[in-house]
Motif scaffolding. Structure first.
Motif, short mmCIF file in Angstrom:
data_model
loop_
_atom_site.label_atom_id
_atom_site.label_comp_id
_atom_site.label_asym_id
_atom_site.label_seq_id
_atom_site.Cartn_x
_atom_site.Cartn_y
_atom_site.Cartn_z
N PRO A 78 -0.74 -16.35 50.45
CA PRO A 78 0.11 -15.25 50.01
C PRO A 78 -0.38 -13.92 50.58
O PRO A 78 -1.58 -13.71 50.75
N GLN A 79 0.55 -13.02 50.85
CA GLN A 79 0.20 -11.71 51.39
C GLN A 79 -0.72 -10.95 50.44
O GLN A 79 -1.59 -10.19 50.86
N LEU A 80 -0.55 -11.20 49.13
CA LEU A 80 -1.40 -10.53 48.15
C LEU A 80 -2.86 -10.91 48.34
O LEU A 80 -3.75 -10.06 48.21
N VAL A 81 -3.11 -12.19 48.67
CA VAL A 81 -4.48 -12.65 48.91
C VAL A 81 -5.06 -11.96 50.14
O VAL A 81 -6.20 -11.50 50.13
N VAL A 82 -4.26 -11.91 51.20
CA VAL A 82 -4.71 -11.25 52.43
C VAL A 82 -5.04 -9.79 52.14
O VAL A 82 -6.07 -9.27 52.59
N GLN A 83 -4.18 -9.13 51.38
CA GLN A 83 -4.41 -7.72 51.07
C GLN A 83 -5.67 -7.51 50.24
O GLN A 83 -6.45 -6.59 50.47
N ARG A 84 -5.91 -8.40 49.29
CA ARG A 84 -7.11 -8.29 48.45
C ARG A 84 -8.38 -8.48 49.28
O ARG A 84 -9.39 -7.82 49.05
N LEU A 85 -8.33 -9.39 50.24
CA LEU A 85 -9.47 -9.59 51.14
C LEU A 85 -9.73 -8.34 51.96
O LEU A 85 -10.87 -7.91 52.12
N GLN A 86 -8.67 -7.76 52.48
CA GLN A 86 -8.80 -6.54 53.27
C GLN A 86 -9.29 -5.38 52.41
O GLN A 86 -10.06 -4.54 52.88
N ASP A 87 -8.87 -5.35 51.16
CA ASP A 87 -9.33 -4.29 50.25
C ASP A 87 -10.83 -4.37 50.02
O ASP A 87 -11.48 -3.36 49.71
N GLN A 88 -11.39 -5.58 50.16
CA GLN A 88 -12.84 -5.76 50.01
C GLN A 88 -13.58 -5.40 51.30
O GLN A 88 -14.81 -5.47 51.36
N GLY A 89 -12.83 -5.03 52.34
CA GLY A 89 -13.44 -4.62 53.60
C GLY A 89 -13.58 -5.73 54.62
O GLY A 89 -14.20 -5.53 55.67
N ALA A 90 -13.01 -6.91 54.33
CA ALA A 90 -13.13 -8.04 55.24
C ALA A 90 -12.08 -7.98 56.35
O ALA A 90 -10.99 -7.44 56.16
N THR A 91 -12.44 -8.54 57.50
CA THR A 91 -11.47 -8.76 58.57
C THR A 91 -10.81 -10.11 58.31
O THR A 91 -11.50 -11.11 58.10
N VAL A 92 -9.50 -10.14 58.29
CA VAL A 92 -8.78 -11.38 57.98
C VAL A 92 -8.08 -11.90 59.23
O VAL A 92 -7.34 -11.16 59.89
N LYS A 93 -8.32 -13.17 59.54
CA LYS A 93 -7.65 -13.81 60.66
C LYS A 93 -6.79 -14.95 60.11
O LYS A 93 -7.28 -15.81 59.39
N ILE A 94 -5.52 -14.95 60.46
CA ILE A 94 -4.58 -15.96 59.98
C ILE A 94 -4.37 -16.99 61.08
O ILE A 94 -3.95 -16.66 62.18
N THR A 95 -4.70 -18.25 60.77
CA THR A 95 -4.63 -19.32 61.77
C THR A 95 -4.10 -20.60 61.13
O THR A 95 -4.57 -21.02 60.07
N GLY A 96 -3.14 -21.24 61.77
CA GLY A 96 -2.64 -22.53 61.31
C GLY A 96 -1.81 -22.44 60.04
O GLY A 96 -1.57 -21.37 59.49
N LYS A 97 -1.41 -23.63 59.57
CA LYS A 97 -0.54 -23.70 58.39
C LYS A 97 -1.29 -24.08 57.12
O LYS A 97 -0.86 -23.73 56.02
N VAL A 98 -2.38 -24.84 57.27
CA VAL A 98 -3.12 -25.33 56.08
C VAL A 98 -4.60 -25.01 56.23
O VAL A 98 -5.06 -24.57 57.28
N TRP A 99 -5.35 -25.27 55.13
CA TRP A 99 -6.77 -24.95 55.09
C TRP A 99 -7.54 -25.62 56.22
O TRP A 99 -8.42 -25.00 56.83
#
Length: 208
Positions: A78-99
């Protein structure tokens, strides 16, 4: 991490006819027990690199230690998860469809760029950190008192391994564990029945 609060649930105790204690790991800064093991494993890391939903704990630990973190997540996040990670100062890379896709990319990048890969559940230091929950429970209940059973959920298995480690640490190896899994993602149940490691063909859900 902080000590997750534990308390007796009056409602659940009344429902089942015995005392039920809840370990409130949702009170952790990252919102779950995962900060225990990941925080323990990340001590001394110069840069954190992780794939999977343990990213929030890794991002929090990295921010507290003042080191950069790269979190690899699948597009289904979810975009909310990505945003929360970024709010913690992390760089987020989105890859693939599943874990599995994201984890494979995290492993590849960790190897090619010489980063420290932090697994979300499969590492002895994670289990050691998660085991601190049981140490706290033992201290809370006091000498000579132990639970009749420990009830927990199973996803990747890190919590289960940590609880087993914790029970060993406090001498409660005779305390049974009731492990609950989601229908459609029951890889631990399937592995126990098969007597070996197994991979589910797909993660499905129960239609209601």
């Amino acid at each position: 991490y902080v000590s997750g609060q534990s308390h007796c649930s009056v409602g659940m105790s009344k429902l089942v006819g015995t005392t039920v204690y809840l370990k409130m790991e949702n009170s952790q800064p990252s919102g779950s027990f995962k900060i225990r093991g990941i925080g323990h494993l990340c001590q001394g890391c110069l840069r954190i690199f992780i794939g999977g939903n343990a990213g929030m704990a890794a991002a929090y630990a990295a921010r507290k230690m003042g080191v950069p973190a790269t979190i690899v997540v699948p597009s289904s996040s979810p975009q909310l998860v990505v945003q929360r990670l970024q709010d913690q100062g992390a760089t987020v890379k989105i890859t693939g469809k599943v874990w599995d896709d994201a984890n494979a990319e995290a492993l590849r990048l960790a190897e090619t760029e010489g980063l420290t890969y932090v697994p979300p559940f499969d590492h002895p230091l994670l289990w050691q950190g998660h085991g601190s929950m049981i140490t706290e429970v033992a201290a809370s209940l006091g000498p000579g008192v132990k639970p009749g059973a420990v009830l927990l959920s199973v996803g990747g298995g890190g919590l289960l391994c940590g609880v087993i480690q914790g029970l060993k640490d406090v001498g409660w190896t005779d305390v049974p564990i009731v492990a609950m899994e989601t229908v459609g993602a029951h890889c631990f149940n399937a592995a126990v029945k098969a007597g070996r490691l197994v991979t589910l063909d797909d993660i499905t859900r129960l239609e209601v």
